[in-house]
Design an enzyme around this catalytic site. Structure first.
Site, PDB file in Angstrom:
ATOM      1  CE1 TYR A 109      38.265 -30.487 -11.077  1.00 44.15           C
ATOM      2  CE2 TYR A 109      37.334 -31.148  -9.422  1.00 44.15           C
ATOM      3  CZ  TYR A 109      37.355 -31.384 -10.683  1.00 44.15           C
ATOM      4  OH  TYR A 109      36.355 -31.742 -11.660  1.00 44.15           O
ATOM      5  CG  HIS A 161       5.627  -5.124   9.097  1.00 45.34           C
ATOM      6  ND1 HIS A 161       5.615  -4.077   9.545  1.00 45.34           N
ATOM      7  CD2 HIS A 161       6.330  -4.820   7.244  1.00 45.34           C
ATOM      8  CE1 HIS A 161       6.254  -2.740   9.504  1.00 45.34           C
ATOM      9  NE2 HIS A 161       6.972  -3.636   7.695  1.00 45.34           N
ATOM     10  CG  LEU A 193       2.252  -1.259  15.409  1.00 48.01           C
ATOM     11  CD1 LEU A 193       2.194  -0.630  14.549  1.00 48.01           C
ATOM     12  CD2 LEU A 193       3.060  -1.695  16.070  1.00 48.01           C
ATOM     13  CG  ASP A 199      35.788 -23.608  -2.966  1.00 49.39           C
ATOM     14  OD1 ASP A 199      37.205 -24.481  -2.877  1.00 49.39           O
ATOM     15  OD2 ASP A 199      35.298 -24.001  -2.001  1.00 49.39           O
ATOM     16  CG  ASP A 238      -1.094  -9.243  16.128  1.00 48.76           C
ATOM     17  OD1 ASP A 238      -0.310  -8.867  14.861  1.00 48.76           O
ATOM     18  OD2 ASP A 238      -1.428  -8.798  16.808  1.00 48.76           O
ATOM     19  CB  ALA A 251      -0.159  -4.357  23.169  1.00 48.41           C
ATOM     20  CE  LYS A 252       6.139  -2.727  20.969  1.00 44.92           C
ATOM     21  NZ  LYS A 252       7.224  -2.745  20.286  1.00 44.92           N
ATOM     22  CD  GLU A 253      -1.505   2.249  18.416  1.00 38.73           C
ATOM     23  OE1 GLU A 253      -0.700   2.014  17.127  1.00 38.73           O
ATOM     24  OE2 GLU A 253      -2.579   1.544  18.267  1.00 38.73           O
ATOM     25  NE  ARG A 264      -3.872   0.374  -0.112  1.00 36.05           N
ATOM     26  CZ  ARG A 264      -4.851   0.262   1.545  1.00 36.05           C
ATOM     27  NH1 ARG A 264      -5.317  -0.357   1.296  1.00 36.05           N
ATOM     28  NH2 ARG A 264      -5.624   1.986   1.095  1.00 36.05           N
TER      29      ARG A 264
HETATM   30  P1  ADQ Z   1      -1.427  -4.668  11.341  1.00 33.51           P
HETATM   31  O1  ADQ Z   1      -2.675  -5.717  11.643  1.00 33.51           O
HETATM   32  O2  ADQ Z   1      -1.943  -3.154  10.860  1.00 33.51           O
HETATM   33  O3  ADQ Z   1       0.179  -4.833  11.596  1.00 33.51           O
HETATM   34  P2  ADQ Z   1      -0.928  -3.315  14.420  1.00 33.51           P
HETATM   35  O4  ADQ Z   1       0.186  -3.869  14.831  1.00 33.51           O
HETATM   36  O5  ADQ Z   1      -2.522  -4.627  15.545  1.00 33.51           O
HETATM   37  O6  ADQ Z   1      -1.286  -4.518  12.643  1.00 33.51           O
HETATM   38  O7  ADQ Z   1      -1.837  -1.927  13.591  1.00 33.51           O
HETATM   39  C1  ADQ Z   1      -2.778  -1.738  13.908  1.00 33.51           C
HETATM   40  C2  ADQ Z   1      -2.862  -0.607  13.959  1.00 33.51           C
HETATM   41  O8  ADQ Z   1      -4.568  -0.143  13.010  1.00 33.51           O
HETATM   42  C3  ADQ Z   1      -2.768   0.313  15.064  1.00 33.51           C
HETATM   43  O9  ADQ Z   1      -1.631   1.376  14.473  1.00 33.51           O
HETATM   44  C4  ADQ Z   1      -3.904   0.621  15.316  1.00 33.51           C
HETATM   45  O10 ADQ Z   1      -3.923   1.668  16.730  1.00 33.51           O
HETATM   46  C5  ADQ Z   1      -4.776   0.728  14.213  1.00 33.51           C
HETATM   47  N1  ADQ Z   1      -6.282   0.300  14.744  1.00 33.51           N
HETATM   48  C6  ADQ Z   1      -7.061  -0.533  14.515  1.00 33.51           C
HETATM   49  N2  ADQ Z   1      -8.055  -0.374  15.436  1.00 33.51           N
HETATM   50  C7  ADQ Z   1      -8.255   0.710  14.501  1.00 33.51           C
HETATM   51  C8  ADQ Z   1      -9.571   1.572  14.839  1.00 33.51           C
HETATM   52  N3  ADQ Z   1     -11.621   1.112  15.058  1.00 33.51           N
HETATM   53  N4  ADQ Z   1     -10.138   2.413  14.707  1.00 33.51           N
HETATM   54  C9  ADQ Z   1      -8.770   2.921  14.028  1.00 33.51           C
HETATM   55  N5  ADQ Z   1      -6.900   3.134  14.131  1.00 33.51           N
HETATM   56  C10 ADQ Z   1      -7.532   1.532  14.483  1.00 33.51           C
HETATM   57  C11 ADQ Z   1       1.042  -5.928  10.546  1.00 33.51           C
HETATM   58  C12 ADQ Z   1       1.459  -6.730  11.524  1.00 33.51           C
HETATM   59  C13 ADQ Z   1       1.532  -6.575  13.191  1.00 33.51           C
HETATM   60  C14 ADQ Z   1       2.364  -5.652  13.309  1.00 33.51           C
HETATM   61  C15 ADQ Z   1       1.976  -4.321  12.414  1.00 33.51           C
HETATM   62  C16 ADQ Z   1       3.682  -3.673  12.063  1.00 33.51           C
HETATM   63  O11 ADQ Z   1      -0.042  -7.732  11.400  1.00 33.51           O
HETATM   64  O12 ADQ Z   1       1.713  -7.835  13.573  1.00 33.51           O
HETATM   65  O13 ADQ Z   1       2.398  -4.864  14.734  1.00 33.51           O
HETATM   66  O14 ADQ Z   1       2.132  -4.731  11.013  1.00 33.51           O
HETATM   67  O15 ADQ Z   1       4.720  -4.327  11.996  1.00 33.51           O
END
Ligand code: ADQ
Length: 746
Positions: A507, A171, A384, A687, A380, A386-388, A9
């Protein structure tokens, strides 16, 4: 230096609506995260000052609008679109990517299908991306390919741009060997070779990196050295880079006016209730159904929470064209209805389920007001959310419940970790999370926040790029030793002007490629012809220095005026004379060692012993690569003990362990000719580790050449045995033309 980011994308989504073109920032972690990093790069004093993005613009654009869209995207947004028809996207994206790779790599092999038509489309789309990169790339660009949709692209690019710096980041999880091998042979090998086209391949966790390296070892037979694999003309390094988030953006969000407003709305809606949150894309890997089952069990088991808790489950629509997703949506709808009917009342809705995407403001607000976040995917890559969630907790309050099968679990040890298949454990975790004191919540969150802040998305991207640049420059250093261009010209000049020349040629692996069994690696007619020509020149002496047994060499090079060194220097035969031993050697030790070798053969299928006059060789090229490592190290240990007080030496070759009399080596064999002949010009090519003995001993003026772009004691290198053959052919034809010239003058 420019950075080219290539992902399925594009960073922008383009839509054609009622003859109008609409450009929108793409949503999703990578596009948003990387875009902010790329923008910040311009203001920092980093080696990369410019970037561009290559990818699919998100929907099919009609043929007549494409030129306009392309020029607008390139001029205004640095974005180069790869236009793909709906049909192609169907077979490529919804097909191979999401019906084969996605389920398999997330450990759902029963959902994977294997269609050659879709695989062929995957190849074609990767080729289309390759063309798009070739069109945009400049010689010094760094190319960074992203994710499983483009796994063939690194090798395709390597073929067309052999000198380019190519990085790849994966990813999603990279599965273990037993799962990966389910792919048809041609596909799985092409995927591994595709990824090895990159100078640097990055994965989220150490496990994924190891799984990839293990697949390469088991399926392609390449061993690695601390993640580095030696490929034909480059070194491919695999390493771990856990992706981060834009920490500051989430951590400071609660103070932004738009977010404050949303926080107030949520607070008004939930009142005093504790809020449990989950945020996912609609996907079977996310474990949504199991989570709802766990919530149902939680409500059954802990009635004291009735009326005091609300679970907000946000599900973002995705891949609506794939059947499994629609079936899952139906199942979630039914489960949600059942929970609310079973436990809800006029004044309390236990589960609020929303099937839509949230704006950043709304998402940040709900992260901020939630007490517990349930991130419980079945599998997974990272996750992200979890981190957010943790980053958003500026006040330190909030509890993360995290699945141990998400990549993020490796870095977020302070979260309550659960097995997403264990409904019971998840229900207890919900109760535990709701009961944790604020002090404990803050203690855990602060620790995780420190790490998230330090290793944010910028640091992740910068670490990856720095490593890529360093791998590339290491390669450049080695490449300066490639015997080509001016270096080769100089060598040929010295060769031409020399009154006497010595060519010391290894060789196996140097003149011919490795074969499954030693006897299959006979020299072909063309090689024999080249050696004949070279050795027929009076000024030349050609010596084949090999670890092979003397009778084999004698037989293969019958009728050619080459000298031979057999068994790594044990035997020498000068110009078709008798064989001579360079040192009196014994072989009374062989029968004892043979028994040990044979025992090892019994325990390592596919291995065998080759017997030479003064050496024994244990070959394991066809054996299981992992078992070989174990068995060969056991064998080596045994031999070291047994030979401690004997005049024997152990030698590790390429997929072979040799034991031979000490005091003979290619060095003694090679130096014998140098000392006796004192030639004006010496070329020594090899080699193997055994050739290093000789390289080390050679005088500085010698043209010593390693086959393979690797560290070596040789002064120069060539990429492959094919390049050695080409060089020798060139020398032999040059020789002929000089001879012809001489004859003509006479
Ligand atoms: P994704 O499958 O896109 O990516 P993820 O890491 O969960 O997975 O990220 C999802 C993103 O979408 C987050 O930034 C989140 O904020 C956003 N999002 C989710 N639900 C939402 C909602 N209802 N409204 C708005 N935003 C929403 C792939 C892999 C993952 C890996 C990432 C990055 O599958 O395992 O973590 O790449 O490498």
């Amino acid at each position: 230096m420019r950075l080219i980011v290539v992902s399925n994308r594009l960073n922008l989504t383009v839509e054609e609506k009622d003859d109008k073109i609409i450009y929108k920032q793409s949503s999703g972690g990578l596009a948003t995260g990387l875009s902010s990093y790329l923008e910040s790069m311009k203001s920092r004093n980093f080696e990369i000052s410019e970037y561009l993005w290559i990818g699919w613009p998100g929907s099919a654009i009609s043929a007549e609008k494409r030129a306009e869209v392309r020029s607008e995207l390139i001029s205004k947004y640095n974005s180069h679109p790869v236009f793909l028809s709906e049909k192609a996207m169907d077979k490529f994206y919804l097909g191979f990517c999401n019906k084969t790779i996605w389920p398999l790599f997330h450990y759902f092999p029963m959902l994977a299908n294997y269609s050659s038509e879709q695989w062929n489309q995957y190849i074609s789309v990767n080729e289309a991306f390759c063309d798009a990169v070739l069109e945009a790339a400049r010689p010094d660009d760094i190319i960074w390919v992203h994710d499983y949709q483009l796994m063939l692209l690194p090798a395709m690019l390597r073929k067309k741009l052999p000198d380019a710096a190519i990085g790849y980041f994966h990813h999603i999880p990279f599965p273990s060997f037993e799962v990966f091998r389910l792919l048809p042979r041609e596909w799985r090998n092409s995927i591994l070779e595709g990824l090895l086209g990159a100078d640097l391949a990055g994965f989220h966790t150490h496990d994924y990196t190891q799984y990839f390296l293990r697949c390469v070892m088991r399926l392609l037979g390449h061993e690695h050295n601390l993640g580095a694999i030696s490929c034909v003309n480059h070194m491919s390094v695999s390493d771990t880079f856990p992706i981060g988030i834009d920490y500051k953006k989430f951590n400071s969000a609660a103070q932004k006016p738009g977010v404050v407003e949303e926080i107030n709305n949520f607070k008004a809606a939930f009142g005093e209730k504790k809020v449990i949150l989950s945020v996912d894309r609609l996907d079977y890997t996310k474990g949504i159904i199991n989570r709802l089952k766990a919530y149902e069990l939680f409500l059954e088991r802990y009635p004291e929470w009735h009326g005091r808790v609300a679970f907000l489950s946000l599900v973002v629509p995705s891949r609506t064209g794939v059947d499994q997703y629609m079936a899952m949506k139906k199942q979630i709808d039914e489960m949600a209805g059942k929970i609310n009917a079973k436990f809800g009342s006029a004044s309390w809705t236990p589960l609020i389920y929303q099937f839509k995407s949230y704006s950043f403001e709304k998402l940040a607000a709900i992260y901020s007001v939630s007490d517990v976040c349930l991130v419980t995917p079945l599998r997974d890559g990272m996750n992200l959310v979890a981190k957010e969630f943790v980053a958003s907790k500026a006040d330190g309050r909030g509890v993360l419940v995290l699945s141990e099968t998400a990549g993020a679990a490796r870095e977020m040890g302070e979260a309550i970790q659960v097995n997403p298949n264990d409904i019971d454990e998840m229900a207890s975790a919900m109760d535990e999370a709701l009961g944790i004191s604020y002090e404990e919540q803050a203690r855990r969150n602060r620790q995780m926040q420190k790490r998230l802040e330090r290793y944010d998305i910028n640091r992740w991207a910068e670490d990856f790029i720095k490593k890529l640049i360093s791998v590339r420059s290491e390669r450049s250093k080695l490449e300066t030793r490639l015997l080509r261009g001016i270096l080769k010209k100089d060598m040929i000049e010295k060769y031409a002007n020399a009154a006497s020349r010595l060519l010391l040629l290894d060789y196996d692996g140097t003149l011919v490629p490795f074969a499954d069994s030693p006897e299959k690696a006979r020299p072909g007619a063309k090689l024999i012809e080249t050696l004949k020509k070279l050795s027929s020149v009076p000024e030349n002496e050609v010596v084949i220095i090999s670890g092979r047994e003397r009778r084999t060499l004698e037989n293969w090079f019958k009728g050619i005026k080459v000298s031979l060194v057999a068994e790594h220097g044990a035997w020498v035969r000068e110009n078709e004379c008798e064989w001579k031993a360079l040192k009196p050697l014994k072989n009374d030790w062989k029968s004892h060692i043979m028994q040990i070798f044979e025992r090892c053969v019994d325990r390592l299928p596919g291995s065998f012993v080759e017997e030479k006059e003064f050496a024994l060789v244990f070959h394991y090229r066809k054996s299981d690569p992992e078992l070989s490592v174990l068995r060969v190290s056991e064998l080596r240990d045994d031999l070291i003990q047994l030979t401690a007080n004997k005049d024997l030496q152990i030698l590790m070759g390429k997929k072979a362990l040799e034991i031979r009399c000490a005091g003979v080596s290619k060095e003694t064999g090679g130096m014998h000719f140098i000392v006796e002949r004192k030639p004006d010009f010496i070329l020594s090519i090899g080699d193997d580790v055994t050739d290093e003995d000789l390289f080390r001993a050679l005088p500085e003026t010698v043209y010593s050449v390693k086959v393979g772009v690797e560290r070596s004691n040789a002064r120069y290198c060539l990429q492959s045995f094919a390049e050695v053959n080409a060089l020798l052919e060139e020398l032999s034809s040059f020789e002929n033309s000089v001879l012809l010239e001489k004859n003509f003058i006479k």
